[in-house]
Design a protein around this motif. Sequence first.
Motif, PDB file in Angstrom:
ATOM      1  N   THR A 284       5.404  -4.552   6.286  1.00 17.00           N
ATOM      2  CA  THR A 284       6.488  -4.957   7.191  1.00 17.00           C
ATOM      3  C   THR A 284       6.002  -5.164   8.624  1.00 17.00           C
ATOM      4  N   ASN A 285       4.792  -4.725   8.914  1.00 19.85           N
ATOM      5  CA  ASN A 285       4.244  -4.915  10.254  1.00 19.85           C
ATOM      6  C   ASN A 285       3.181  -6.016  10.289  1.00 19.85           C
ATOM      7  N   MET A 286       3.205  -6.851   9.261  1.00 19.14           N
ATOM      8  CA  MET A 286       2.318  -8.009   9.199  1.00 19.14           C
ATOM      9  C   MET A 286       3.168  -9.262   9.042  1.00 19.14           C
ATOM     10  N   SER A 287       2.589 -10.385   9.358  1.00 24.62           N
ATOM     11  CA  SER A 287       3.297 -11.637   9.115  1.00 24.62           C
ATOM     12  C   SER A 287       3.452 -11.820   7.613  1.00 24.62           C
ATOM     13  N   GLU A 288       4.399 -12.624   7.208  1.00 25.49           N
ATOM     14  CA  GLU A 288       4.640 -12.838   5.782  1.00 25.49           C
ATOM     15  C   GLU A 288       3.395 -13.403   5.106  1.00 25.49           C
ATOM     16  N   ARG A 289       2.723 -14.317   5.803  1.00 25.44           N
ATOM     17  CA  ARG A 289       1.518 -14.931   5.241  1.00 25.44           C
ATOM     18  C   ARG A 289       0.393 -13.901   5.099  1.00 25.44           C
ATOM     19  N   ALA A 290       0.186 -13.095   6.151  1.00 28.60           N
ATOM     20  CA  ALA A 290      -0.885 -12.094   6.116  1.00 28.60           C
ATOM     21  C   ALA A 290      -0.615 -11.034   5.045  1.00 28.60           C
ATOM     22  N   ALA A 291       0.654 -10.614   4.930  1.00 31.70           N
ATOM     23  CA  ALA A 291       1.014  -9.621   3.918  1.00 31.70           C
ATOM     24  C   ALA A 291       0.783 -10.177   2.520  1.00 31.70           C
ATOM     25  N   GLY A 292       1.123 -11.453   2.327  1.00 30.83           N
ATOM     26  CA  GLY A 292       0.908 -12.082   1.029  1.00 30.83           C
ATOM     27  C   GLY A 292      -0.560 -12.143   0.657  1.00 30.83           C
ATOM     28  N   MET A 293      -1.406 -12.485   1.638  1.00 24.58           N
ATOM     29  CA  MET A 293      -2.845 -12.552   1.385  1.00 24.58           C
ATOM     30  C   MET A 293      -3.407 -11.166   1.070  1.00 24.58           C
ATOM     31  N   LEU A 294      -2.906 -10.157   1.788  1.00 26.18           N
ATOM     32  CA  LEU A 294      -3.366  -8.791   1.555  1.00 26.18           C
ATOM     33  C   LEU A 294      -3.002  -8.333   0.143  1.00 26.18           C
ATOM     34  N   LYS A 295      -1.789  -8.647  -0.290  1.00 26.49           N
ATOM     35  CA  LYS A 295      -1.351  -8.282  -1.637  1.00 26.49           C
ATOM     36  C   LYS A 295      -2.215  -8.969  -2.695  1.00 26.49           C
ATOM     37  N   GLU A 296      -2.577 -10.231  -2.435  1.00 23.51           N
ATOM     38  CA  GLU A 296      -3.437 -10.948  -3.368  1.00 23.51           C
ATOM     39  C   GLU A 296      -4.815 -10.302  -3.447  1.00 23.51           C
ATOM     40  N   ASP A 297      -5.353  -9.923  -2.283  1.00 20.39           N
ATOM     41  CA  ASP A 297      -6.656  -9.261  -2.262  1.00 20.39           C
ATOM     42  C   ASP A 297      -6.626  -7.974  -3.081  1.00 20.39           C
ATOM     43  N   MET A 298      -5.554  -7.197  -2.918  1.00 19.81           N
ATOM     44  CA  MET A 298      -5.429  -5.942  -3.652  1.00 19.81           C
ATOM     45  C   MET A 298      -5.349  -6.188  -5.153  1.00 19.81           C
ATOM     46  N   GLU A 299      -4.638  -7.247  -5.529  1.00 18.20           N
ATOM     47  CA  GLU A 299      -4.474  -7.555  -6.947  1.00 18.20           C
ATOM     48  C   GLU A 299      -5.778  -8.021  -7.572  1.00 18.20           C
ATOM     49  N   TYR A 300      -6.515  -8.875  -6.857  1.00 19.75           N
ATOM     50  CA  TYR A 300      -7.762  -9.418  -7.390  1.00 19.75           C
ATOM     51  C   TYR A 300      -8.877  -8.375  -7.455  1.00 19.75           C
ATOM     52  N   MET A 301      -8.757  -7.306  -6.675  1.00 20.54           N
ATOM     53  CA  MET A 301      -9.776  -6.252  -6.688  1.00 20.54           C
ATOM     54  C   MET A 301      -9.893  -5.560  -8.033  1.00 20.54           C
ATOM     55  N   GLY A 302      -8.760  -5.419  -8.712  1.00 17.92           N
ATOM     56  CA  GLY A 302      -8.767  -4.672  -9.951  1.00 17.92           C
ATOM     57  C   GLY A 302      -9.039  -3.201  -9.683  1.00 17.92           C
ATOM     58  N   PRO A 303      -9.548  -2.460 -10.675  1.00 20.12           N
ATOM     59  CA  PRO A 303      -9.854  -1.039 -10.475  1.00 20.12           C
ATOM     60  C   PRO A 303     -10.943  -0.855  -9.413  1.00 20.12           C
ATOM     61  N   VAL A 304     -10.784   0.162  -8.585  1.00 18.34           N
ATOM     62  CA  VAL A 304     -11.764   0.446  -7.536  1.00 18.34           C
ATOM     63  C   VAL A 304     -12.146   1.918  -7.593  1.00 18.34           C
ATOM     64  N   ARG A 305     -13.302   2.234  -7.035  1.00 25.40           N
ATOM     65  CA  ARG A 305     -13.775   3.609  -7.025  1.00 25.40           C
ATOM     66  C   ARG A 305     -12.960   4.443  -6.036  1.00 25.40           C
ATOM     67  N   ALA A 306     -12.571   5.628  -6.473  1.00 28.83           N
ATOM     68  CA  ALA A 306     -11.792   6.517  -5.607  1.00 28.83           C
ATOM     69  C   ALA A 306     -12.560   6.838  -4.332  1.00 28.83           C
ATOM     70  N   ARG A 307     -13.892   6.968  -4.444  1.00 30.95           N
ATOM     71  CA  ARG A 307     -14.707   7.290  -3.273  1.00 30.95           C
ATOM     72  C   ARG A 307     -14.623   6.185  -2.223  1.00 30.95           C
ATOM     73  N   GLU A 308     -14.603   4.919  -2.662  1.00 25.84           N
ATOM     74  CA  GLU A 308     -14.520   3.799  -1.726  1.00 25.84           C
ATOM     75  C   GLU A 308     -13.157   3.770  -1.025  1.00 25.84           C
ATOM     76  N   VAL A 309     -12.114   4.078  -1.787  1.00 29.15           N
ATOM     77  CA  VAL A 309     -10.774   4.134  -1.204  1.00 29.15           C
ATOM     78  C   VAL A 309     -10.722   5.216  -0.126  1.00 29.15           C
ATOM     79  N   GLN A 310     -11.259   6.388  -0.454  1.00 27.15           N
ATOM     80  CA  GLN A 310     -11.245   7.503   0.494  1.00 27.15           C
ATOM     81  C   GLN A 310     -12.028   7.166   1.748  1.00 27.15           C
ATOM     82  N   GLU A 311     -13.162   6.499   1.585  1.00 22.25           N
ATOM     83  CA  GLU A 311     -13.981   6.123   2.745  1.00 22.25           C
ATOM     84  C   GLU A 311     -13.218   5.184   3.671  1.00 22.25           C
ATOM     85  N   CYS A 312     -12.514   4.217   3.107  1.00 22.70           N
ATOM     86  CA  CYS A 312     -11.748   3.264   3.921  1.00 22.70           C
ATOM     87  C   CYS A 312     -10.571   3.955   4.602  1.00 22.70           C
TER      88      CYS A 312
END
Length: 342
Positions: A284-312
Amino acid sequence: MAKVSINYKNMSNSQKVAALLIVLGPATATEVLKNIEEEDLVEQITLEIASLNKIPKEILEDILEEFHSLFQANQFLAHGGMHYAKQLLEQAYGSQKAEEILEKLMVTLHANPFQFFNEADPTQLASSFQNENPQLIALILAYLKSEKAAAVLNNLPSKIQAEVAKRIADMDMTNPEILNEVEKIIESKFASIVSQDFSKAGGVESLANIMNRIDRSAERLIMDKLEDEDPDTAEKVRELMFVFEDVINLDDRSIQRVLREVETKELALALKGSNDEVKEKIFTNMSERAAGMLKEDMEYMGPVRAREVQECQTKIVSIIRALEATGEIVLSREDSEDDFIE
């Protein structure tokens, strides 16, 4: 998983809790489980929920009656101590039943020592504690609710605040015999105390919870002194004082400022391991276009390592702390009334 038949007299405590949560429904059950810190206990209760068959009405009534009496006894304990609770329970249930309820309460609910102090005025507590040994004060505060402990710590003389805070952070497990001796000392001054086996209290997490609720001036004083005396402990406390999920407490302007410092890939990874409330706060604090791109990035990532998530997530928290240190954003506090001046 095979279902099991149940008999009230043979039910374990975890089975009774599981049955109660089934009756309360998934939404309430989820909130209850989220507030149970012991992972093994959560796992056990979850397994019991999966194993229990349909609960007969008569067994359900017995379980509800038991929990009602336990909660009632716990409330009596919190307001007036063991003697007060016993008196009221005897009036309500008779002597034998009262003894049974209190015994179950001690075993099942693990009522902490010093519960009486949770109902006392923090200013008066601080005044009573200020001439006591800092280790004794730390032990008591470690068992209180974080909000109450913060209020007491905030009202202690500045010369002992940091010392008490450090002792809370250093605390781990307290010998039952030592705790019993402490209870005797406190009982002689405050008349009622909850007597039982100890549980884990103190540690850096306990101190971080307290520090999250203390006012800013006292926090800075304590953390500065802690940094000088024990930098490693100070850093551990700082790491726990604001976690990634706390971004939901930031105002929109602060969120937008933080997002300017975070790379999209790192944000996508961090959000993969977060709950829906956090995701919605970011989107809700991003533009509609930026939020849409972010959601796509998250979807295309698939499963990710918990350690990488924690680091970010840790990196983003570090950015938030750095922005707060420079005054560019403000981290809101519970019960805070002076974060902003118009």
